[in-house]
Design a protein around this motif. Structure first.
Motif, mmCIF file in Angstrom:
data_model
loop_
_atom_site.group_PDB
_atom_site.id
_atom_site.type_symbol
_atom_site.label_atom_id
_atom_site.label_comp_id
_atom_site.label_asym_id
_atom_site.label_seq_id
_atom_site.Cartn_x
_atom_site.Cartn_y
_atom_site.Cartn_z
ATOM 1 N N GLN A 273 3.090 9.372 37.160
ATOM 2 C CA GLN A 273 4.347 9.840 36.577
ATOM 3 C C GLN A 273 4.618 9.156 35.240
ATOM 4 O OE1 GLN A 273 7.258 9.139 39.656
ATOM 5 N NE2 GLN A 273 6.843 11.096 40.642
ATOM 6 N N VAL B 296 2.649 10.770 32.480
ATOM 7 C CA VAL B 296 3.223 12.036 31.996
ATOM 8 C C VAL B 296 4.292 11.759 30.942
ATOM 9 C CG1 VAL B 296 4.566 14.077 32.639
ATOM 10 C CG2 VAL B 296 2.714 13.301 34.107
ATOM 11 N N VAL C 48 1.866 19.792 29.887
ATOM 12 C CA VAL C 48 2.283 20.978 30.657
ATOM 13 C C VAL C 48 1.476 21.075 31.949
ATOM 14 C CG1 VAL C 48 2.352 23.504 30.627
ATOM 15 C CG2 VAL C 48 3.091 22.214 28.618
ATOM 16 N N ARG D 237 0.160 18.703 33.666
ATOM 17 C CA ARG D 237 0.575 17.663 34.607
ATOM 18 C C ARG D 237 1.939 17.949 35.246
ATOM 19 N NH1 ARG D 237 -1.823 11.953 33.211
ATOM 20 N NH2 ARG D 237 -3.745 12.563 32.186
ATOM 21 N N GLN D 238 2.710 18.803 34.642
ATOM 22 C CA GLN D 238 4.012 19.144 35.229
ATOM 23 C C GLN D 238 3.845 19.772 36.612
ATOM 24 O OE1 GLN D 238 7.054 18.188 33.867
ATOM 25 N NE2 GLN D 238 5.617 17.132 32.537
ATOM 26 N N TYR E 31 3.426 16.916 38.991
ATOM 27 C CA TYR E 31 4.381 15.809 38.876
ATOM 28 C C TYR E 31 4.950 15.436 40.245
ATOM 29 C CZ TYR E 31 7.814 12.745 36.787
ATOM 30 O OH TYR E 31 8.549 11.641 36.427
#
Length: 177
Positions: A57, A60, A113, A115-116, A119
């Protein structure tokens, strides 16, 4: 000093790009470089700890911060590029430096994007995302080397030698020799 070299030392807009001898671009690039290198450290560390979710996290967030910082650095960097006379080796190198950095920024924006979707997942950063980050840092290093060449070899946005000499004056030798 001839006209083209002197032109590349002066900002197109001192208010936006920084005053003579103190450009903003080198200051701003520290944000994406630091954020993206730190995100890679977090990515690798996520493979080495028992509870990797917080590192994934954090990575990111660092990638997002780096993208924002890169956009700011690019806007100011374009102004520095406009100060370089077209058709010169310095201008061509500046275009390559810009193209590589825009490619890295786009890769990290895609990575952000991508990795969203993951998440909050408890595991380490997936290998494909880690690979994209490694590739991004490698290209970033090459682009940074070229940026250094622009400043240190071609003197883009660096004060001329007469101005630099004022930093070497002493009471015994006011000429700065």
């Amino acid at each position: 000093m001839d006209g083209p070299r002197q032109q590349a030392k002066h900002p197109v807009s001192a208010a936006l790009a920084g005053p003579y001898g103190h450009p903003f671009h080198p200051i701003l690039v520290t944000v994406p470089i630091g954020a993206w290198v730190a995100s890679l450290v977090f990515d690798v560390a996520s493979w080495l700890v028992v509870d990797p979710g917080f590192l994934a996290q954090g990575s990111v967030w660092l990638i997002g911060l780096g993208v924002l910082g890169a956009v700011a650095a690019a806007l100011v960097g374009v102004l520095d590029l406009f100060a370089i006379p077209t058709g010169t080796p310095a201008f061509r190198l500046g275009l390559l430096h810009m193209a590589l950095n825009l490619t890295v920024t786009a890769a990290y924006a895609v990575n952000f994007v991508w990795r969203q979707a993951d998440y909050g997942r408890p595991g380490p950063v997936p290998a494909a995302m880690l690979t994209l980050s490694v590739a991004g840092v490698i290209v970033l290093a090459v682009a940074g080397y070229l940026g250094g060449k622009l400043a240190y070899r071609y003197g883009v946005r660096v004060a001329d030698e007469k101005t630099q000499a004022t930093g070497y004056t002493t009471r015994d030798d006011p000429s700065g020799r």
